[in-house]
Design an enzyme around this catalytic site. Structure first.
Site, PDB file in Angstrom:
ATOM      1  N   ASP A  10       0.600  -1.034   0.163  1.00  0.00           N
ATOM      2  CA  ASP A  10       0.095  -0.159   0.051  1.00  0.00           C
ATOM      3  C   ASP A  10       0.952   1.304   0.143  1.00  0.00           C
ATOM      4  O   ASP A  10       2.258   1.076   0.348  1.00  0.00           O
ATOM      5  CB  ASP A  10      -1.024  -0.158   1.468  1.00  0.00           C
ATOM      6  CG  ASP A  10      -1.471   1.115   1.710  1.00  0.00           C
ATOM      7  OD1 ASP A  10      -2.119   1.795   0.638  1.00  0.00           O
ATOM      8  OD2 ASP A  10      -1.514   1.585   2.709  1.00  0.00           O
ATOM      9  N   ASP A  12      -0.272   5.111   0.855  1.00  0.00           N
ATOM     10  CA  ASP A  12      -0.453   6.206   1.820  1.00  0.00           C
ATOM     11  C   ASP A  12      -0.226   5.471   3.502  1.00  0.00           C
ATOM     12  O   ASP A  12      -1.024   4.482   3.589  1.00  0.00           O
ATOM     13  CB  ASP A  12      -1.490   6.941   1.672  1.00  0.00           C
ATOM     14  CG  ASP A  12      -1.284   7.618   0.542  1.00  0.00           C
ATOM     15  OD1 ASP A  12      -0.599   9.124   0.836  1.00  0.00           O
ATOM     16  OD2 ASP A  12      -1.795   7.356  -0.673  1.00  0.00           O
TER      17      ASP A  12
HETATM   18 CA    CA Z   1      -2.799   3.141   3.250  1.00  0.00          CA
END
Ligand code: CA
Length: 288
Positions: A10, A12
């Site tokens: 992932d 952020d």
């Molecule tokens: Ca995230």
């Protein structure tokens, strides 16, 4: 034949630290894994062009799962798959968000459309919170705002009709607000819809998309077309939109900064995004 093992990451709150950067330590770990033959898959809620923008210049060749699984792109930038939401659904959702004066973004193939009144609403919400939050909590809210505004591909529009005419292939609708009650109402409204999937990717949002679009389903699709299964493979994330990946891989890692719910669904917990949690998890996985 080489066994293809995925490392799905992932962006952020995971790969990107709180200064909006991808650390050298994380790049080094991903590069090392690539050289050992692992496939790096960036799996993000961001639009694919926004993700590519952040990955530009790095010595890596990742697959990119964008818009929470609504798009899959190959390392050379070729589209492998996309799953759009129907225009009528988007029309209905936008109408409701406009009525609620809830800031939203429409993530599409050709841009992230957002109403021009939106930022003012968010600034007002932040102002309203100023007195009730501690200095640290307020800094967190500011960071949430900065992160949201710091995307590539924004297009500001005056009316919902403009969006429906201009946006081609809509992948995701994001509702974003610092007002907990507004967020709860949004979640309640959409959580039981069989024709939509709802996830969250931060403390301030909910994201709506096609029920067949999730990071986990995209990862499964990628494994299928490359004729591999996902055992062993790893996935790492910090939020609700990562849980679908945790379900389909053998090695799931939650970030140290993830909330308790996310941690409870992961097999392992690594360090935070400010302490190179991604690099540490990759080393643990590849040297196991
Ligand atoms: Ca995230």
């Amino acid at each position: 034949m080489r066994v293809i093992t995925f490392i799905a990451i992932d962006m952020d709150g995971t790969l990107i630290n709180n200064h909006h950067e991808i650390s050298m330590e994380n790049v080094k770990a991903m590069k090392e894994a690539e050289e050992l033959g692992y496939e790096i898959v960036i799996a993000t809620g961001r639009a694919h062009y926004d993700a590519w923008h952040l990955l530009k210049g790095l010595p890596l060749s990742p697959y990119v799962i964008g818009a929470n699984g609504a798009t899959i792109f190959s390392p050379s930038g070729t589209k492998i798959q996309s799953t759009a939401i129907k225009t009528e659904q988007v029309r209905e959702i936008i109408r409701w968000l406009e009525e609620q004066k809830l800031y939203y973004e429409i993530s599409s193939r050709n841009g992230i459309y957002t109403p021009s009144w939106g930022r003012e609403i968010l600034k007002k919400e932040i102002e309203g919170l100023k007195l009730s939050l501690s200095k640290e909590e307020f800094a967190e809210v500011q960071l949430g705002f900065d992160k949201q505004m710091n995307q590539e591909g924004f297009v500001f529009v005056e009316s919902p009709e403009e969006i429906l005419q201009a946006a081609t292939t809509i992948y995701k609708v994001v509702g974003f607000t610092f007002d907990e009650e507004k967020r709860r109402v949004g979640w309640e409204k959409y959580k039981n819809r069989s024709d939509l999937t709802i996830v969250y990717s931060s403390d301030y949002n909910f994201e709506l998309q096609h029920p067949d679009a999730s990071k986990g389903q995209a990862l499964e699709y990628l494994a299928k077309i490359l004729q591999r299964d996902l055992n062993p493979s790893m996935a790492i994330g910090d939020s609700g939109n990562d849980l679908s990946m945790f379900k389909v891989v053998s090695h799931s890692f939650a970030m140290g900064n993830a909330d308790e719910k996310v941690k409870s669904h992961a097999k392992y917990v690594t360090d935070t995004n400010d302490q190179n949690g991604v690099a540490k998890a990759i080393y643990r996985f590849i040297h196991e």
